[in-house]
Design a protein around this motif. Structure first.
Motif, mmCIF file in Angstrom:
data_model
loop_
_atom_site.group_PDB
_atom_site.id
_atom_site.type_symbol
_atom_site.label_atom_id
_atom_site.label_comp_id
_atom_site.label_asym_id
_atom_site.label_seq_id
_atom_site.Cartn_x
_atom_site.Cartn_y
_atom_site.Cartn_z
ATOM 1 N N ASN A 10 0.820 -1.212 0.000
ATOM 2 C CA ASN A 10 0.000 0.000 0.000
ATOM 3 C C ASN A 10 0.851 1.256 0.000
ATOM 4 O O ASN A 10 0.477 2.267 -0.588
ATOM 5 N N SER A 11 1.991 1.231 0.645
ATOM 6 C CA SER A 11 2.828 2.425 0.693
ATOM 7 C C SER A 11 3.409 2.745 -0.672
ATOM 8 O O SER A 11 3.602 3.907 -1.005
ATOM 9 N N SER A 12 3.667 1.734 -1.491
ATOM 10 C CA SER A 12 4.169 2.026 -2.836
ATOM 11 C C SER A 12 3.082 2.697 -3.671
ATOM 12 O O SER A 12 3.359 3.595 -4.458
ATOM 13 N N ASP A 13 1.820 2.282 -3.486
ATOM 14 C CA ASP A 13 0.713 2.945 -4.180
ATOM 15 C C ASP A 13 0.535 4.370 -3.668
ATOM 16 O O ASP A 13 0.296 5.288 -4.436
ATOM 17 N N ASP A 14 0.651 4.547 -2.355
ATOM 18 C CA ASP A 14 0.534 5.876 -1.771
ATOM 19 C C ASP A 14 1.658 6.784 -2.255
ATOM 20 O O ASP A 14 1.443 7.961 -2.527
ATOM 21 N N SER A 15 2.842 6.218 -2.367
ATOM 22 C CA SER A 15 3.979 7.001 -2.829
ATOM 23 C C SER A 15 3.762 7.471 -4.265
ATOM 24 O O SER A 15 4.059 8.617 -4.599
ATOM 25 N N THR A 16 3.225 6.603 -5.103
ATOM 26 C CA THR A 16 2.940 6.975 -6.486
ATOM 27 C C THR A 16 1.880 8.070 -6.536
ATOM 28 O O THR A 16 2.018 9.032 -7.297
ATOM 29 N N ASP A 17 0.841 7.931 -5.723
ATOM 30 C CA ASP A 17 -0.198 8.961 -5.672
ATOM 31 C C ASP A 17 0.358 10.290 -5.190
ATOM 32 O O ASP A 17 0.010 11.355 -5.721
ATOM 33 N N GLN A 18 1.225 10.265 -4.212
ATOM 34 C CA GLN A 18 1.823 11.499 -3.711
ATOM 35 C C GLN A 18 2.713 12.148 -4.757
ATOM 36 O O GLN A 18 2.727 13.373 -4.893
ATOM 37 N N LYS A 19 3.435 11.346 -5.521
ATOM 38 C CA LYS A 19 4.284 11.904 -6.579
ATOM 39 C C LYS A 19 3.439 12.543 -7.672
ATOM 40 O O LYS A 19 3.769 13.625 -8.169
ATOM 41 N N ILE A 20 2.345 11.891 -8.019
ATOM 42 C CA ILE A 20 1.462 12.463 -9.051
ATOM 43 C C ILE A 20 0.872 13.772 -8.558
ATOM 44 O O ILE A 20 0.837 14.770 -9.282
ATOM 45 N N ARG A 21 0.404 13.790 -7.298
ATOM 46 C CA ARG A 21 -0.142 15.025 -6.726
ATOM 47 C C ARG A 21 0.903 16.126 -6.686
ATOM 48 O O ARG A 21 0.603 17.294 -6.943
ATOM 49 N N LEU A 22 2.140 15.771 -6.343
ATOM 50 C CA LEU A 22 3.214 16.761 -6.301
ATOM 51 C C LEU A 22 3.449 17.367 -7.676
ATOM 52 O O LEU A 22 3.530 18.590 -7.819
ATOM 53 N N TRP A 23 3.545 16.537 -8.707
ATOM 54 C CA TRP A 23 3.802 17.045 -10.051
ATOM 55 C C TRP A 23 2.641 17.879 -10.581
ATOM 56 O O TRP A 23 2.855 18.910 -11.228
ATOM 57 N N VAL A 24 1.419 17.465 -10.283
ATOM 58 C CA VAL A 24 0.256 18.250 -10.716
ATOM 59 C C VAL A 24 0.234 19.592 -10.000
ATOM 60 O O VAL A 24 -0.025 20.638 -10.610
ATOM 61 N N THR A 25 0.538 19.588 -8.704
ATOM 62 C CA THR A 25 0.572 20.831 -7.944
ATOM 63 C C THR A 25 1.654 21.771 -8.472
ATOM 64 O O THR A 25 1.419 22.977 -8.634
ATOM 65 N N LEU A 26 2.833 21.234 -8.746
ATOM 66 C CA LEU A 26 3.907 22.065 -9.290
ATOM 67 C C LEU A 26 3.541 22.621 -10.663
ATOM 68 O O LEU A 26 3.829 23.783 -10.968
ATOM 69 N N PHE A 27 2.901 21.825 -11.489
ATOM 70 C CA PHE A 27 2.495 22.269 -12.824
ATOM 71 C C PHE A 27 1.463 23.388 -12.726
ATOM 72 O O PHE A 27 1.584 24.421 -13.399
ATOM 73 N N VAL A 28 0.464 23.216 -11.877
ATOM 74 C CA VAL A 28 -0.583 24.234 -11.727
ATOM 75 C C VAL A 28 -0.006 25.522 -11.131
ATOM 76 O O VAL A 28 -0.330 26.624 -11.578
ATOM 77 N N ALA A 29 0.877 25.384 -10.147
ATOM 78 C CA ALA A 29 1.496 26.570 -9.548
ATOM 79 C C ALA A 29 2.351 27.317 -10.567
ATOM 80 O O ALA A 29 2.343 28.549 -10.623
ATOM 81 N N THR A 30 3.071 26.575 -11.410
ATOM 82 C CA THR A 30 3.886 27.210 -12.451
ATOM 83 C C THR A 30 3.003 27.944 -13.453
ATOM 84 O O THR A 30 3.328 29.064 -13.877
ATOM 85 N N LEU A 31 1.885 27.338 -13.831
ATOM 86 C CA LEU A 31 0.961 28.010 -14.748
ATOM 87 C C LEU A 31 0.391 29.285 -14.127
ATOM 88 O O LEU A 31 0.271 30.310 -14.813
ATOM 89 N N MET A 32 0.055 29.242 -12.847
ATOM 90 C CA MET A 32 -0.487 30.425 -12.191
ATOM 91 C C MET A 32 0.550 31.542 -12.129
ATOM 92 O O MET A 32 0.212 32.712 -12.372
ATOM 93 N N VAL A 33 1.787 31.217 -11.829
ATOM 94 C CA VAL A 33 2.854 32.231 -11.776
ATOM 95 C C VAL A 33 3.090 32.811 -13.163
ATOM 96 O O VAL A 33 3.245 34.025 -13.324
ATOM 97 N N ALA A 34 3.112 31.953 -14.186
ATOM 98 C CA ALA A 34 3.336 32.435 -15.552
ATOM 99 C C ALA A 34 2.195 33.345 -16.000
ATOM 100 O O ALA A 34 2.437 34.396 -16.620
#
Length: 65
Positions: A10-34
């Motif tokens: 379960n932790s490997s699945d959670d880790s994958t979900d957290q990585k996806i959330r991190l990348w989506v958050t970084l992408f959205v934040a970058t778009l907002m700043v731009a």
């Protein structure tokens, strides 16, 4: 399967979900700043930044000289 093994899977699945959330958050934040920088660039650097003086102010300056 023991509890430790099930948690490890379960932790490997959670880790994958957290990585996806991190990348989506970084992408959205970058778009907002731009987008913010793009909009503010018009206010700071656009042709409206130094408007011509008002007509009555220009007439008053000419009448004094």
């Amino acid at each position: 399967m023991t509890r430790i093994e099930s948690r490890a899977e379960n932790s490997s699945d959670d880790s994958t979900d957290q990585k996806i959330r991190l990348w989506v958050t970084l992408f959205v934040a970058t778009l907002m700043v731009a987008l913010t920088a793009y909009v503010l660039s018009f206010a700071l650097l656009g042709p409206g930044g130094n408007p011509p003086p008002h007509r009555s102010a220009t007439a008053m300056l000419h009448s004094r000289s």
